[in-house]
Scaffold this active site. Structure first.
Site, PDB file in Angstrom:
ATOM      1  N   PRO A   1     -21.169 -60.723 -70.042  1.00 14.72           N
ATOM      2  CA  PRO A   1     -21.964 -60.028 -71.285  1.00 14.72           C
ATOM      3  C   PRO A   1     -20.985 -59.865 -72.371  1.00 14.72           C
ATOM      4  O   PRO A   1     -19.692 -59.539 -72.152  1.00 14.72           O
ATOM      5  CB  PRO A   1     -22.529 -59.028 -70.748  1.00 14.72           C
ATOM      6  CG  PRO A   1     -21.659 -58.600 -69.376  1.00 14.72           C
ATOM      7  CD  PRO A   1     -21.169 -59.797 -68.663  1.00 14.72           C
ATOM      8  N   ASN A   2     -21.617 -60.032 -73.526  1.00 14.83           N
ATOM      9  CA  ASN A   2     -20.946 -59.947 -75.028  1.00 14.83           C
ATOM     10  C   ASN A   2     -19.870 -60.855 -75.208  1.00 14.83           C
ATOM     11  O   ASN A   2     -19.474 -60.665 -76.279  1.00 14.83           O
ATOM     12  CB  ASN A   2     -20.484 -58.313 -74.951  1.00 14.83           C
ATOM     13  CG  ASN A   2     -21.545 -57.322 -74.820  1.00 14.83           C
ATOM     14  OD1 ASN A   2     -22.591 -57.308 -75.244  1.00 14.83           O
ATOM     15  ND2 ASN A   2     -21.439 -56.359 -73.733  1.00 14.83           N
TER      16      ASN A   2
ATOM     17  N   ARG B   1     -16.308 -59.438 -82.569  1.00 11.49           N
ATOM     18  CA  ARG B   1     -16.424 -58.413 -81.780  1.00 11.49           C
ATOM     19  C   ARG B   1     -15.035 -57.785 -81.496  1.00 11.49           C
ATOM     20  O   ARG B   1     -14.084 -58.584 -80.945  1.00 11.49           O
ATOM     21  CB  ARG B   1     -16.862 -58.574 -80.374  1.00 11.49           C
ATOM     22  CG  ARG B   1     -16.924 -57.757 -79.267  1.00 11.49           C
ATOM     23  CD  ARG B   1     -17.143 -58.185 -77.832  1.00 11.49           C
ATOM     24  NE  ARG B   1     -17.312 -57.310 -76.930  1.00 11.49           N
ATOM     25  CZ  ARG B   1     -16.682 -57.462 -75.602  1.00 11.49           C
ATOM     26  NH1 ARG B   1     -16.413 -58.729 -75.223  1.00 11.49           N
ATOM     27  NH2 ARG B   1     -16.846 -56.242 -74.834  1.00 11.49           N
TER      28      ARG B   1
ATOM     29  N   TYR C   1      -9.850 -58.472 -78.487  1.00 12.55           N
ATOM     30  CA  TYR C   1     -10.525 -59.979 -77.746  1.00 12.55           C
ATOM     31  C   TYR C   1     -10.004 -61.157 -78.572  1.00 12.55           C
ATOM     32  O   TYR C   1     -10.173 -62.221 -78.235  1.00 12.55           O
ATOM     33  CB  TYR C   1     -11.917 -60.018 -77.657  1.00 12.55           C
ATOM     34  CG  TYR C   1     -12.208 -58.815 -76.797  1.00 12.55           C
ATOM     35  CD1 TYR C   1     -11.990 -58.863 -75.312  1.00 12.55           C
ATOM     36  CD2 TYR C   1     -13.325 -57.762 -77.181  1.00 12.55           C
ATOM     37  CE1 TYR C   1     -12.472 -57.969 -74.555  1.00 12.55           C
ATOM     38  CE2 TYR C   1     -13.556 -56.717 -76.404  1.00 12.55           C
ATOM     39  CZ  TYR C   1     -13.165 -56.810 -75.030  1.00 12.55           C
ATOM     40  OH  TYR C   1     -13.674 -55.790 -74.245  1.00 12.55           O
TER      41      TYR C   1
ATOM     42  N   ASN D   1     -14.904 -65.377 -66.539  1.00 11.69           N
ATOM     43  CA  ASN D   1     -14.665 -64.102 -67.057  1.00 11.69           C
ATOM     44  C   ASN D   1     -15.835 -63.405 -66.975  1.00 11.69           C
ATOM     45  O   ASN D   1     -16.842 -63.440 -67.744  1.00 11.69           O
ATOM     46  CB  ASN D   1     -14.199 -64.126 -68.480  1.00 11.69           C
ATOM     47  CG  ASN D   1     -13.924 -62.710 -69.403  1.00 11.69           C
ATOM     48  OD1 ASN D   1     -14.230 -62.057 -68.551  1.00 11.69           O
ATOM     49  ND2 ASN D   1     -13.122 -62.812 -70.529  1.00 11.69           N
TER      50      ASN D   1
ATOM     51  N   ALA E   1     -17.645 -57.144 -68.596  1.00  4.85           N
ATOM     52  CA  ALA E   1     -17.905 -55.710 -68.085  1.00  4.85           C
ATOM     53  C   ALA E   1     -18.144 -55.905 -66.597  1.00  4.85           C
ATOM     54  O   ALA E   1     -18.263 -54.768 -65.939  1.00  4.85           O
ATOM     55  CB  ALA E   1     -18.912 -55.145 -68.984  1.00  4.85           C
TER      56      ALA E   1
ATOM     57  N   GLU F   1     -10.123 -66.107 -62.168  1.00 11.02           N
ATOM     58  CA  GLU F   1     -10.808 -64.860 -63.031  1.00 11.02           C
ATOM     59  C   GLU F   1      -9.671 -64.771 -64.119  1.00 11.02           C
ATOM     60  O   GLU F   1      -8.657 -64.773 -64.022  1.00 11.02           O
ATOM     61  CB  GLU F   1     -10.760 -63.424 -62.358  1.00 11.02           C
ATOM     62  CG  GLU F   1     -11.157 -62.321 -63.122  1.00 11.02           C
ATOM     63  CD  GLU F   1     -10.873 -61.069 -62.182  1.00 11.02           C
ATOM     64  OE1 GLU F   1     -10.008 -61.047 -61.083  1.00 11.02           O
ATOM     65  OE2 GLU F   1     -11.447 -59.902 -62.630  1.00 11.02           O
TER      66      GLU F   1
ATOM     67  N   HIS G   1      -9.409 -62.768 -68.101  1.00 15.65           N
ATOM     68  CA  HIS G   1      -9.616 -61.777 -69.133  1.00 15.65           C
ATOM     69  C   HIS G   1      -8.776 -61.957 -70.217  1.00 15.65           C
ATOM     70  O   HIS G   1      -7.895 -62.233 -70.094  1.00 15.65           O
ATOM     71  CB  HIS G   1      -9.484 -60.362 -68.465  1.00 15.65           C
ATOM     72  CG  HIS G   1     -10.345 -59.825 -67.359  1.00 15.65           C
ATOM     73  ND1 HIS G   1     -11.481 -59.596 -67.355  1.00 15.65           N
ATOM     74  CD2 HIS G   1      -9.653 -59.959 -66.022  1.00 15.65           C
ATOM     75  CE1 HIS G   1     -11.675 -59.191 -66.104  1.00 15.65           C
ATOM     76  NE2 HIS G   1     -10.732 -59.553 -65.324  1.00 15.65           N
TER      77      HIS G   1
ATOM     78  N   ARG H   1      -5.562 -50.809 -70.722  1.00  6.66           N
ATOM     79  CA  ARG H   1      -7.028 -50.320 -71.360  1.00  6.66           C
ATOM     80  C   ARG H   1      -7.435 -48.994 -70.590  1.00  6.66           C
ATOM     81  O   ARG H   1      -6.900 -48.533 -69.689  1.00  6.66           O
ATOM     82  CB  ARG H   1      -7.916 -51.342 -71.721  1.00  6.66           C
ATOM     83  CG  ARG H   1      -7.452 -52.427 -72.400  1.00  6.66           C
ATOM     84  CD  ARG H   1      -8.361 -53.520 -72.574  1.00  6.66           C
ATOM     85  NE  ARG H   1      -9.740 -52.975 -73.385  1.00  6.66           N
ATOM     86  CZ  ARG H   1     -10.890 -53.668 -73.620  1.00  6.66           C
ATOM     87  NH1 ARG H   1     -10.780 -54.711 -73.116  1.00  6.66           N
ATOM     88  NH2 ARG H   1     -11.601 -53.107 -74.392  1.00  6.66           N
TER      89      ARG H   1
HETATM   90  C1  DHK Z   1     -14.057 -58.567 -71.654  1.00  2.97           C
HETATM   91  C2  DHK Z   1     -14.763 -57.679 -71.556  1.00  2.97           C
HETATM   92  O1  DHK Z   1     -16.111 -57.635 -72.208  1.00  2.97           O
HETATM   93  C3  DHK Z   1     -14.890 -56.288 -70.959  1.00  2.97           C
HETATM   94  O2  DHK Z   1     -15.838 -55.681 -70.664  1.00  2.97           O
HETATM   95  C4  DHK Z   1     -13.713 -56.393 -69.912  1.00  2.97           C
HETATM   96  C5  DHK Z   1     -12.941 -58.690 -70.791  1.00  2.97           C
HETATM   97  C6  DHK Z   1     -12.484 -57.030 -70.408  1.00  2.97           C
HETATM   98  C7  DHK Z   1     -11.982 -59.370 -71.364  1.00  2.97           C
HETATM   99  O3  DHK Z   1     -10.735 -58.868 -71.665  1.00  2.97           O
HETATM  100  O4  DHK Z   1     -11.841 -60.698 -71.528  1.00  2.97           O
HETATM  101  O5  DHK Z   1     -13.293 -55.171 -69.731  1.00  2.97           O
END
Ligand code: DHK
Length: 143
Positions: free
Chosen positions: A11-12, A19, A24, A75, A78, A99, A101, A108
């Site tokens: 998500p997101n 964002r 990120y 990835n 959340a 995995e 991130h 964090r």
């Molecule tokens: C991405 C997200 O959206 C967060 O919820 C994770 C992850 C970290 C990232 O660092 O790619 O906590």
């Protein structure tokens, strides 16, 4: 046969580039997708790159990977920190799972320090931004 790599995004992540760029990075989701597809092509891999904001859809795609993929890069965003369902689906796979991130989740908030995915992942890359995806794909070349 060419290695089939399923790259899943939670998500997101579709909002990347707009964002929280300081967390990120400034690369857009489309740019990361294009880089992943090129990196896979250069290594002779077939790339299936997906994103969903829905936990169940991610679980469905992981289940499908049992028949349609040779490796998974994920990835979970959340859902890393909440999803037993994604953990359970991944543990049914008999293939490399990496995995990724973008951010260093350990630097964090405390709620991001634990990932349900890490215990079923072959390897974990975090904190290296979009390059983490490229490194994950390259790691599969040695598998
Ligand atoms: C991405 C997200 O959206 C967060 O919820 C994770 C992850 C970290 C990232 O660092 O790619 O906590």
């Amino acid at each position: 046969m060419a290695k089939r790599v399923l790259i899943l995004n939670g998500p997101n992540l579709n909002l990347l580039g707009t964002r929280e760029k300081s967390v990120y990075g400034s690369k857009s989701f489309a740019e990361i997708e294009a880089t992943c597809k090129k990196t896979c092509a250069d290594l002779g891999f077939v790339c299936d790159f997906r994103q969903s904001n829905h936990e169940g859809e991610l679980v469905d795609w992981i289940q499908s990977a049992r028949k349609t993929a040779d490796a998974v890069i994920i990835n979970p965003a959340a859902y890393s920190h909440t999803s037993v369902a994604i953990h359970d689906a991944l543990r049914t796979l008999e293939m490399p799972i990496i995995e990724v991130h973008l951010s260093n989740i350990h630097q964090r908030e405390a709620f991001r320090h634990h990932s349900y995915v890490s215990t079923v992942a072959t390897g974990v890359i975090c904190g290296l931004g979009a390059k983490g995806y490229t490194l994950a794909i390259q790691a599969l070349a040695d598998e």
